[in-house]
Design a protein around this motif. Structure first.
Motif, PDB file in Angstrom:
ATOM      1  N   GLN A 125       5.713   0.173  14.549  1.00  0.00           N
ATOM      2  CA  GLN A 125       6.599  -0.156  13.436  1.00  0.00           C
ATOM      3  C   GLN A 125       5.793  -0.295  12.142  1.00  0.00           C
ATOM      4  O   GLN A 125       4.646  -0.740  12.156  1.00  0.00           O
ATOM      5  N   PRO A 126       6.394   0.049  11.011  1.00  0.00           N
ATOM      6  CA  PRO A 126       5.750  -0.260   9.732  1.00  0.00           C
ATOM      7  C   PRO A 126       5.689  -1.770   9.551  1.00  0.00           C
ATOM      8  O   PRO A 126       6.520  -2.508  10.099  1.00  0.00           O
ATOM      9  N   PHE A 127       4.722  -2.243   8.792  1.00  0.00           N
ATOM     10  CA  PHE A 127       4.523  -3.683   8.658  1.00  0.00           C
ATOM     11  C   PHE A 127       3.885  -3.996   7.310  1.00  0.00           C
ATOM     12  O   PHE A 127       3.328  -3.115   6.650  1.00  0.00           O
ATOM     13  N   ALA A 128       3.959  -5.247   6.936  1.00  0.00           N
ATOM     14  CA  ALA A 128       3.342  -5.701   5.685  1.00  0.00           C
ATOM     15  C   ALA A 128       2.092  -6.507   6.002  1.00  0.00           C
ATOM     16  O   ALA A 128       1.993  -7.144   7.050  1.00  0.00           O
ATOM     17  N   VAL A 129       1.142  -6.461   5.075  1.00  0.00           N
ATOM     18  CA  VAL A 129      -0.057  -7.293   5.145  1.00  0.00           C
ATOM     19  C   VAL A 129      -0.116  -8.118   3.871  1.00  0.00           C
ATOM     20  O   VAL A 129      -0.024  -7.567   2.763  1.00  0.00           O
ATOM     21  N   LEU A 130      -0.255  -9.424   4.016  1.00  0.00           N
ATOM     22  CA  LEU A 130      -0.347 -10.334   2.880  1.00  0.00           C
ATOM     23  C   LEU A 130      -1.642 -11.117   2.996  1.00  0.00           C
ATOM     24  O   LEU A 130      -1.868 -11.808   3.993  1.00  0.00           O
ATOM     25  N   LEU A 131      -2.506 -10.993   2.006  1.00  0.00           N
ATOM     26  CA  LEU A 131      -3.752 -11.748   2.012  1.00  0.00           C
ATOM     27  C   LEU A 131      -3.497 -13.156   1.489  1.00  0.00           C
ATOM     28  O   LEU A 131      -2.850 -13.348   0.452  1.00  0.00           O
ATOM     29  N   ARG A 143       8.631   1.784   0.122  1.00  0.00           N
ATOM     30  CA  ARG A 143       8.350   2.343   1.458  1.00  0.00           C
ATOM     31  C   ARG A 143       9.607   2.974   2.057  1.00  0.00           C
ATOM     32  O   ARG A 143       9.560   4.070   2.629  1.00  0.00           O
ATOM     33  N   GLU A 144      10.736   2.305   1.937  1.00  0.00           N
ATOM     34  CA  GLU A 144      11.968   2.826   2.507  1.00  0.00           C
ATOM     35  C   GLU A 144      12.404   4.105   1.803  1.00  0.00           C
ATOM     36  O   GLU A 144      13.057   4.961   2.410  1.00  0.00           O
ATOM     37  N   ARG A 145      12.029   4.267   0.549  1.00  0.00           N
ATOM     38  CA  ARG A 145      12.402   5.458  -0.198  1.00  0.00           C
ATOM     39  C   ARG A 145      11.478   6.634   0.084  1.00  0.00           C
ATOM     40  O   ARG A 145      11.919   7.757   0.279  1.00  0.00           O
ATOM     41  N   PHE A 146      10.163   6.373   0.082  1.00  0.00           N
ATOM     42  CA  PHE A 146       9.192   7.458   0.169  1.00  0.00           C
ATOM     43  C   PHE A 146       8.519   7.587   1.539  1.00  0.00           C
ATOM     44  O   PHE A 146       7.862   8.591   1.802  1.00  0.00           O
ATOM     45  N   GLY A 147       8.635   6.580   2.400  1.00  0.00           N
ATOM     46  CA  GLY A 147       7.896   6.597   3.651  1.00  0.00           C
ATOM     47  C   GLY A 147       6.426   6.292   3.409  1.00  0.00           C
ATOM     48  O   GLY A 147       6.001   5.866   2.336  1.00  0.00           O
ATOM     49  N   GLY A 148       5.601   6.498   4.438  1.00  0.00           N
ATOM     50  CA  GLY A 148       4.168   6.298   4.288  1.00  0.00           C
ATOM     51  C   GLY A 148       3.790   4.847   4.075  1.00  0.00           C
ATOM     52  O   GLY A 148       4.382   3.940   4.662  1.00  0.00           O
ATOM     53  N   SER A 149       2.786   4.645   3.245  1.00  0.00           N
ATOM     54  CA  SER A 149       2.266   3.300   2.966  1.00  0.00           C
ATOM     55  C   SER A 149       2.362   2.998   1.481  1.00  0.00           C
ATOM     56  O   SER A 149       2.405   3.910   0.649  1.00  0.00           O
ATOM     57  N   TYR A 204       0.133  -5.165   1.041  1.00  0.00           N
ATOM     58  CA  TYR A 204       0.207  -3.816   1.567  1.00  0.00           C
ATOM     59  C   TYR A 204       1.464  -3.689   2.424  1.00  0.00           C
ATOM     60  O   TYR A 204       1.849  -4.640   3.118  1.00  0.00           O
ATOM     61  N   VAL A 205       2.093  -2.530   2.397  1.00  0.00           N
ATOM     62  CA  VAL A 205       3.116  -2.174   3.372  1.00  0.00           C
ATOM     63  C   VAL A 205       2.610  -0.896   4.028  1.00  0.00           C
ATOM     64  O   VAL A 205       2.442   0.129   3.357  1.00  0.00           O
ATOM     65  N   LEU A 206       2.328  -0.954   5.329  1.00  0.00           N
ATOM     66  CA  LEU A 206       1.544   0.089   5.979  1.00  0.00           C
ATOM     67  C   LEU A 206       2.319   0.801   7.080  1.00  0.00           C
ATOM     68  O   LEU A 206       3.086   0.186   7.831  1.00  0.00           O
ATOM     69  N   ASP A 207       2.072   2.101   7.162  1.00  0.00           N
ATOM     70  CA  ASP A 207       2.569   2.883   8.274  1.00  0.00           C
ATOM     71  C   ASP A 207       1.697   2.585   9.501  1.00  0.00           C
ATOM     72  O   ASP A 207       0.471   2.414   9.375  1.00  0.00           O
ATOM     73  N   PRO A 208       2.277   2.523  10.685  1.00  0.00           N
ATOM     74  CA  PRO A 208       1.466   2.190  11.873  1.00  0.00           C
ATOM     75  C   PRO A 208       0.396   3.225  12.194  1.00  0.00           C
ATOM     76  O   PRO A 208      -0.508   2.943  12.994  1.00  0.00           O
ATOM     77  N   ALA A 209       0.459   4.404  11.565  1.00  0.00           N
ATOM     78  CA  ALA A 209      -0.596   5.402  11.771  1.00  0.00           C
ATOM     79  C   ALA A 209      -1.960   4.868  11.352  1.00  0.00           C
ATOM     80  O   ALA A 209      -2.993   5.398  11.780  1.00  0.00           O
ATOM     81  N   VAL A 210      -1.978   3.820  10.541  1.00  0.00           N
ATOM     82  CA  VAL A 210      -3.253   3.270  10.072  1.00  0.00           C
ATOM     83  C   VAL A 210      -4.082   2.719  11.225  1.00  0.00           C
ATOM     84  O   VAL A 210      -5.323   2.686  11.152  1.00  0.00           O
ATOM     85  N   PHE A 211      -3.438   2.304  12.324  1.00  0.00           N
ATOM     86  CA  PHE A 211      -4.190   1.718  13.433  1.00  0.00           C
ATOM     87  C   PHE A 211      -5.134   2.739  14.070  1.00  0.00           C
ATOM     88  O   PHE A 211      -6.297   2.430  14.364  1.00  0.00           O
ATOM     89  N   GLU A 222      -1.605  13.615   4.362  1.00  0.00           N
ATOM     90  CA  GLU A 222      -0.290  12.996   4.450  1.00  0.00           C
ATOM     91  C   GLU A 222       0.419  13.304   5.761  1.00  0.00           C
ATOM     92  O   GLU A 222       1.394  12.644   6.118  1.00  0.00           O
ATOM     93  N   GLN A 223      -0.056  14.318   6.479  1.00  0.00           N
ATOM     94  CA  GLN A 223       0.563  14.649   7.757  1.00  0.00           C
ATOM     95  C   GLN A 223       0.329  13.564   8.797  1.00  0.00           C
ATOM     96  O   GLN A 223       1.065  13.464   9.779  1.00  0.00           O
ATOM     97  N   VAL A 224      -0.690  12.739   8.573  1.00  0.00           N
ATOM     98  CA  VAL A 224      -1.034  11.699   9.560  1.00  0.00           C
ATOM     99  C   VAL A 224      -0.052  10.544   9.506  1.00  0.00           C
ATOM    100  O   VAL A 224       0.484  10.108  10.533  1.00  0.00           O
ATOM    101  N   GLY A 225       0.190  10.021   8.319  1.00  0.00           N
ATOM    102  CA  GLY A 225       1.048   8.844   8.203  1.00  0.00           C
ATOM    103  C   GLY A 225       1.881   8.800   6.949  1.00  0.00           C
ATOM    104  O   GLY A 225       2.325   7.728   6.544  1.00  0.00           O
ATOM    105  N   GLY A 226       2.100   9.958   6.337  1.00  0.00           N
ATOM    106  CA  GLY A 226       2.902   9.994   5.124  1.00  0.00           C
ATOM    107  C   GLY A 226       2.074   9.702   3.891  1.00  0.00           C
ATOM    108  O   GLY A 226       0.878   9.401   3.974  1.00  0.00           O
ATOM    109  N   PRO A 227       2.691   9.753   2.728  1.00  0.00           N
ATOM    110  CA  PRO A 227       1.966   9.536   1.474  1.00  0.00           C
ATOM    111  C   PRO A 227       1.601   8.071   1.274  1.00  0.00           C
ATOM    112  O   PRO A 227       2.078   7.190   1.996  1.00  0.00           O
ATOM    113  N   VAL A 228       0.753   7.819   0.301  1.00  0.00           N
ATOM    114  CA  VAL A 228       0.421   6.454  -0.120  1.00  0.00           C
ATOM    115  C   VAL A 228       0.853   6.292  -1.568  1.00  0.00           C
ATOM    116  O   VAL A 228       0.451   7.082  -2.435  1.00  0.00           O
TER     117      VAL A 228
END
Length: 299
Positions: free
Chosen positions: A127-133, A152-158, A211-218, A245-251
């Motif tokens: 699932q996509p998720f947020a990171v807050l420092l 994120r909901e509009r463009f996908g990715g991170s 950050y709002v990240l695509d799970p592809a980052v793992f 961008e094929q890996v996890g969408g745009p940033v």
């Protein structure tokens, strides 16, 4: 419009040692230092919840048990306040334990922000998720995280949070090269570098702690070698997403121009306390009067 899953999970890395606040943080987690009358970490959890992220995973380390205790019930204290009929303080005590569904995992080895985020993989899944420092407090009147979720909901990715800083300060941050999108507060990220020297920085857009990240980052983090400071850098992993961008969408980046308090810096921590105290209805009037008098006397 890109169809993406709804985001409900937030990850808060909180395993740092807080060395800039020694000796206060020798036995007390830096995230528990009070900002007026709430620990800094509670402001961060409240921000996640306000953006609709009610499932919170905190990445902790040794000596961080007070974080868990703060968001747990304290039955003895609640019972004592109930017997006294002190409903106001009882509500404040219960507020933190009722905020969100809290989870905890220990980082173990302090191997950088990227490694801390990777510790969240079993909980987050695909699932996509947020990171807050925890060092960055965003004023609740400036809903940065909610805007990032929307992007994120509009463009996908991170999506990363960016703020313009003085060029002389860019070496303290991750830095983004960007291009326009047609929206004044949203940019397309075309490159990332961790803490560049000012002469080598592609811009003065600094990455701040949201950050709002695509799970592809793992998968990328698992293959990311230690970078600057010998740590696994989240910025390095995001750069790989930018390159393909094929890996996890745009940033994309959301350019933030609101109120931010860096509680990891002693000076900013003090300024945050003063500003928030001044704005409180219960404390502000008397505190502002005293502050004006103090500044006048010192000047």
């Amino acid at each position: 419009m890109t169809q993406t899953p709804s985001i409900t999970k937030a990850v808060i890395p909180a395993a740092g040692l807080g060395t800039r606040f020694l000796p206060a943080t020798k036995a007390t987690p830096k995230e528990m230092l009070p900002v007026v009358d709430k620990p800094a970490i509670q402001y961060v959890v409240e921000e996640a919840v306000a953006a609709g992220l009610s499932d919170v995973l905190m990445i902790t380390g040794r000596n961080k048990r007070p974080l868990e205790d703060h968001f747990d019930r304290n039955y003895e204290l609640e019972e004592a306040l109930t017997r006294k009929g002190d409903e106001e303080r009882l509500a404040k005590v219960q507020e933190s334990s009722d905020l969100a569904t809290m989870h905890y995992v220990r980082q173990g080895d302090p191997r950088g922000l990227g490694h801390a985020v990777l510790c969240a993989a079993p909980h987050v899944g695909d699932q996509p998720f947020a990171v807050l420092l925890g060092d960055d407090l965003i004023d609740p009147r400036d809903p940065l995280l909610a805007r990032m979720v929307e992007v994120r909901e509009r463009f996908g990715g991170s999506v990363i949070a960016l703020m313009e800083v003085e060029p002389s300060q860019i070496h303290l941050y991750g830095c983004a090269a960007v291009g326009p999108t047609g929206e004044s507060d949203v940019v397309k990220v075309t490159g990332l570098v961790e803490k560049p020297e000012p002469a080598e920085a592609p811009s003065n857009y600094a990455i701040i702690g949201r950050y709002v990240l695509d799970p592809a980052v793992f998968a990328i983090l698992r293959e990311t070698a230690p970078g600057r400071g010998g740590e696994i850098q989240l910025t390095d992993a995001l750069q790989k997403l930018v390159q393909d961008e094929q890996v996890g969408g745009p940033v994309h980046g959301v350019v933030f121009k609101g109120r931010r308090y860096d509680t990891g810096d002693r000076g900013d921590y003090l300024r945050a306390i003063v500003r928030l105290a001044c704005e409180r209805e219960d404390l502000g009037p008397d505190f502002r009067t005293w502050l004006r008098s103090y500044v006048s006397e010192e000047m």
